[in-house]
Design a protein around this motif. Sequence first.
Motif, PDB file in Angstrom:
ATOM      1  N   ARG A 440       0.849  -1.203   0.000  1.00  0.00           N
ATOM      2  CA  ARG A 440       0.000   0.000   0.000  1.00  0.00           C
ATOM      3  C   ARG A 440       0.879   1.245   0.000  1.00  0.00           C
ATOM      4  N   GLU A 441       0.238   2.349  -0.357  1.00  0.00           N
ATOM      5  CA  GLU A 441       0.862   3.670  -0.361  1.00  0.00           C
ATOM      6  C   GLU A 441       1.463   3.968   1.022  1.00  0.00           C
ATOM      7  N   GLY A 442       2.726   4.391   1.022  1.00  0.00           N
ATOM      8  CA  GLY A 442       3.326   4.829   2.290  1.00  0.00           C
ATOM      9  C   GLY A 442       4.079   3.738   3.029  1.00  0.00           C
ATOM     10  N   TYR A 443       3.878   2.470   2.665  1.00  0.00           N
ATOM     11  CA  TYR A 443       4.611   1.387   3.340  1.00  0.00           C
ATOM     12  C   TYR A 443       5.972   1.308   2.677  1.00  0.00           C
ATOM     13  N   ASP A 444       7.014   1.705   3.407  1.00  0.00           N
ATOM     14  CA  ASP A 444       8.305   1.958   2.792  1.00  0.00           C
ATOM     15  C   ASP A 444       9.388   1.005   3.315  1.00  0.00           C
ATOM     16  N   PHE A 445       9.768   0.040   2.471  1.00  0.00           N
ATOM     17  CA  PHE A 445      10.793  -0.934   2.879  1.00  0.00           C
ATOM     18  C   PHE A 445      12.175  -0.285   3.040  1.00  0.00           C
ATOM     19  N   GLU A 446      12.424   0.791   2.293  1.00  0.00           N
ATOM     20  CA  GLU A 446      13.715   1.488   2.455  1.00  0.00           C
ATOM     21  C   GLU A 446      13.849   2.005   3.893  1.00  0.00           C
ATOM     22  N   GLN A 447      12.734   2.508   4.415  1.00  0.00           N
ATOM     23  CA  GLN A 447      12.776   3.034   5.789  1.00  0.00           C
ATOM     24  C   GLN A 447      12.918   1.888   6.800  1.00  0.00           C
ATOM     25  N   VAL A 448      12.221   0.776   6.562  1.00  0.00           N
ATOM     26  CA  VAL A 448      12.359  -0.378   7.469  1.00  0.00           C
ATOM     27  C   VAL A 448      13.815  -0.827   7.497  1.00  0.00           C
ATOM     28  N   LYS A 449      14.410  -0.916   6.312  1.00  0.00           N
ATOM     29  CA  LYS A 449      15.813  -1.348   6.252  1.00  0.00           C
ATOM     30  C   LYS A 449      16.722  -0.350   6.961  1.00  0.00           C
ATOM     31  N   ALA A 450      16.509   0.933   6.723  1.00  0.00           N
ATOM     32  CA  ALA A 450      17.370   1.955   7.338  1.00  0.00           C
ATOM     33  C   ALA A 450      17.308   1.858   8.868  1.00  0.00           C
ATOM     34  N   ILE A 451      16.113   1.607   9.406  1.00  0.00           N
ATOM     35  CA  ILE A 451      15.982   1.514  10.872  1.00  0.00           C
ATOM     36  C   ILE A 451      16.549   0.175  11.369  1.00  0.00           C
ATOM     37  N   ALA A 452      16.322  -0.898  10.609  1.00  0.00           N
ATOM     38  CA  ALA A 452      16.899  -2.199  10.988  1.00  0.00           C
ATOM     39  C   ALA A 452      18.425  -2.099  11.046  1.00  0.00           C
ATOM     40  N   LYS A 453      19.006  -1.349  10.113  1.00  0.00           N
ATOM     41  CA  LYS A 453      20.466  -1.137  10.133  1.00  0.00           C
ATOM     42  C   LYS A 453      20.904  -0.490  11.444  1.00  0.00           C
ATOM     43  N   VAL A 454      20.106   0.467  11.916  1.00  0.00           N
ATOM     44  CA  VAL A 454      20.454   1.167  13.163  1.00  0.00           C
ATOM     45  C   VAL A 454      20.377   0.207  14.357  1.00  0.00           C
ATOM     46  N   GLN A 455      19.297  -0.600  14.400  1.00  0.00           N
ATOM     47  CA  GLN A 455      19.172  -1.568  15.498  1.00  0.00           C
ATOM     48  C   GLN A 455      20.359  -2.529  15.493  1.00  0.00           C
ATOM     49  N   PHE A 456      20.671  -3.037  14.308  1.00  0.00           N
ATOM     50  CA  PHE A 456      21.712  -4.059  14.177  1.00  0.00           C
ATOM     51  C   PHE A 456      23.088  -3.456  14.508  1.00  0.00           C
ATOM     52  N   ALA A 457      23.364  -2.262  13.977  1.00  0.00           N
ATOM     53  CA  ALA A 457      24.665  -1.635  14.238  1.00  0.00           C
ATOM     54  C   ALA A 457      24.821  -1.318  15.731  1.00  0.00           C
ATOM     55  N   THR A 458      23.723  -0.887  16.367  1.00  0.00           N
ATOM     56  CA  THR A 458      23.791  -0.616  17.812  1.00  0.00           C
ATOM     57  C   THR A 458      24.117  -1.903  18.556  1.00  0.00           C
ATOM     58  N   LEU A 459      23.454  -2.982  18.159  1.00  0.00           N
ATOM     59  CA  LEU A 459      23.706  -4.287  18.784  1.00  0.00           C
ATOM     60  C   LEU A 459      25.170  -4.700  18.612  1.00  0.00           C
ATOM     61  N   LEU A 460      25.704  -4.528  17.401  1.00  0.00           N
ATOM     62  CA  LEU A 460      27.088  -4.938  17.140  1.00  0.00           C
ATOM     63  C   LEU A 460      28.063  -4.110  17.980  1.00  0.00           C
ATOM     64  N   HIS A 461      27.789  -2.811  18.112  1.00  0.00           N
ATOM     65  CA  HIS A 461      28.661  -1.964  18.927  1.00  0.00           C
ATOM     66  C   HIS A 461      28.561  -2.326  20.411  1.00  0.00           C
ATOM     67  N   VAL A 462      27.361  -2.608  20.894  1.00  0.00           N
ATOM     68  CA  VAL A 462      27.180  -2.886  22.328  1.00  0.00           C
ATOM     69  C   VAL A 462      27.690  -4.276  22.689  1.00  0.00           C
ATOM     70  N   ALA A 463      27.387  -5.258  21.850  1.00  0.00           N
ATOM     71  CA  ALA A 463      27.744  -6.642  22.193  1.00  0.00           C
ATOM     72  C   ALA A 463      29.204  -6.952  21.853  1.00  0.00           C
ATOM     73  N   GLY A 464      29.742  -6.307  20.828  1.00  0.00           N
ATOM     74  CA  GLY A 464      31.052  -6.712  20.307  1.00  0.00           C
ATOM     75  C   GLY A 464      30.856  -7.947  19.442  1.00  0.00           C
ATOM     76  N   PHE A 465      31.740  -8.144  18.461  1.00  0.00           N
ATOM     77  CA  PHE A 465      31.475  -9.227  17.496  1.00  0.00           C
ATOM     78  C   PHE A 465      32.747  -9.638  16.762  1.00  0.00           C
ATOM     79  N   ALA A 466      32.662 -10.771  16.114  1.00  0.00           N
ATOM     80  CA  ALA A 466      33.673 -11.219  15.152  1.00  0.00           C
ATOM     81  C   ALA A 466      32.912 -11.692  13.919  1.00  0.00           C
ATOM     82  N   LEU A 467      33.484 -11.443  12.738  1.00  0.00           N
ATOM     83  CA  LEU A 467      32.839 -11.916  11.512  1.00  0.00           C
ATOM     84  C   LEU A 467      33.547 -13.168  11.025  1.00  0.00           C
ATOM     85  N   GLY A 468      32.759 -14.179  10.675  1.00  0.00           N
ATOM     86  CA  GLY A 468      33.337 -15.405  10.137  1.00  0.00           C
ATOM     87  C   GLY A 468      33.622 -15.259   8.653  1.00  0.00           C
ATOM     88  N   VAL A 469      34.008 -16.323   8.031  1.00  0.00           N
ATOM     89  CA  VAL A 469      34.238 -16.244   6.584  1.00  0.00           C
ATOM     90  C   VAL A 469      33.307 -17.174   5.827  1.00  0.00           C
TER      91      VAL A 469
END
Length: 469
Positions: A440-469
């Motif tokens: 529907r009009e106004g339902y914006d996946f770009e905005q959902v992704k942008a906010i999900a990025k913020v949640q995830f990045a905050t989590l990575l900064h707070v928890a600390g992490f290692a990336l596998g290969v």
Amino acid sequence: MSFSMLGLLLATFQPTSLQDSCLSSRFYGIYNHGDATTRSLFAGDLECLTSFDFSRGDVAFAAYTPNSDDVLAWVYQAPVSEDLLSSYPPFPQALDAFVDQIYPKGSYNDPSQHPIGSSWDGAIMYRSNSSALLHVKSEIARDIDTLIPPMWKAALLPPSPITSYPVPSDDVKRIKDVTSSLKFSPDIAATVNSISIPQMRNDIRFLTGEDDKSGIISRHSFAEGSRVAAAWLRDRFEETGARCTLKSFSQGFAPNVICRYDADVKTNATAILGAHYDSRGSFGNTRAPGGDDDGSGTISLLSIARTIASKNVKFHTNVELVAFAGEEQGLVGSRAYARELRAAGANVTMMIQADMLAYRAPNEPLQLGLPESIGTPAVVQLVSNVSALYSPELTVGFTKACCSDHQSFHEQGFASTQVFERAGWIADPMYHNSGDLSDREGYDFEQVKAIAKVQFATLLHVAGFALGV
Ligand SMILES: *[C@@H]1O[C@H](CO)[C@@H](O)[C@H](O)[C@H]1NC(C)=O
Ligand SMILES: *[C@@H]1O[C@H](CO)[C@@H](O)[C@H](O)[C@H]1NC(C)=O
Ligand SMILES: *[C@@H]1O[C@H](CO)[C@@H](O)[C@H](O)[C@H]1NC(C)=O
Ligand SMILES: *[C@@H]1O[C@H](CO)[C@@H](O)[C@H](O)[C@H]1NC(C)=O
Ligand SMILES: [Zn+2]
């Protein structure tokens, strides 16, 4: 107990300012006053409540005799824009009509005729211009969110008092330390940027039932579709390496879906991201797709889980992604879980709730709204700084939307906040509506992704992490 008189006290101050008073063990939660302020509610024996120094703040008091088959429910006008409110009758009239509907005329009395100290069993315990505390028959209480007008919210009082805790200063300091040492990380950026919009589009269509394979008509906490959604969410999260529990918290309600990634080092610290997967539809309509409220927060959790798997992320603290049920009945699922964590002495370092991320009003930028009232200001500051680093496309502001599941963690003394789709009031015209679809009009996946990025990045900064290969 059931026939003796009790008192109710509504106050503007936070319960944590009362650590030494008898009131501290009679706290029943923080409630939205409907005017962008909140009230703390205390209930219990008259002796304690009347010993309160009434000059201490803005308080309201009522005395009542409980009916054993009644439940107390707080109802309030949701923090929605004037535009959305204009097609509905004002709250005071709507309240009278609602009470007439749930209690036949003449079966309750006007509280003003019952001053403090007299016995009263009326329906309206307390009313303001935008909120009220009601006696509700228990058979109505279960379905109260389907009976109230769409622009209202309802919360059933918990069956017993909540012991309220402040967030310990060490916990606040740990968050502030993360903020002050915050630096852009290319690894974090690459990780969060890989969240997939096409995948989110598929996920939301399953949850809303727009994808006819799911068969979901409603994710209301008592509907069959919420159980289908819970099992599906568990399976999807487990595919990403989490261990999930479908945890029941109250009879009749669909369970909380609690999914955990263990730390790669020995620690008891746990960071939590939450959303609620239960939903509400229009009055008299069984369809409750909850595409924005809160399918959007739920798919943001799922998009983070899928990225944890695809990037093989290992966290240095434990991480939980939790999809709650019972939010629409008054934070029932999250209250149960936050209380359980507190009772177990859990070390929750941070909790961020995502509730309504998708709606973007015409001509507005992509936005991130952070709550003005409920939560920990240090977490708000951290999230806002993280947003500037990893989602500069978002305009960040404060929102009046306030009282989602992070409130349950706030009440239990865990550092917390919420992320929301815009600054100011709720503006989604499909709020609590059977038309809350993703297509529907106004339902914006770009905005959902942008906010999900913020949640995830905050989590990575707070928890600390290692990336596998
Ligand atoms: C309710 O609204 C009326 C009319 O706008 C106003 O006069 C009154 O002071 C308000 N009451 C409260 C408790 O805010
Ligand atoms: C968690 O670990 C810390 C540091 O190892 C320890 O001091 C603390 O007592 C532990 N807390 C709990 C609740 O087990
Ligand atoms: C919680 O975990 C943090 C981070 O590992 C640690 O510094 C802190 O001592 C722990 N607190 C408690 C109460 O266990
Ligand atoms: C965080 O944001 C504030 C403005 O809100 C700014 O003053 C501060 O420098 C930022 N901190 C970091 C570490 O970026
Ligand atoms: Zn919601």
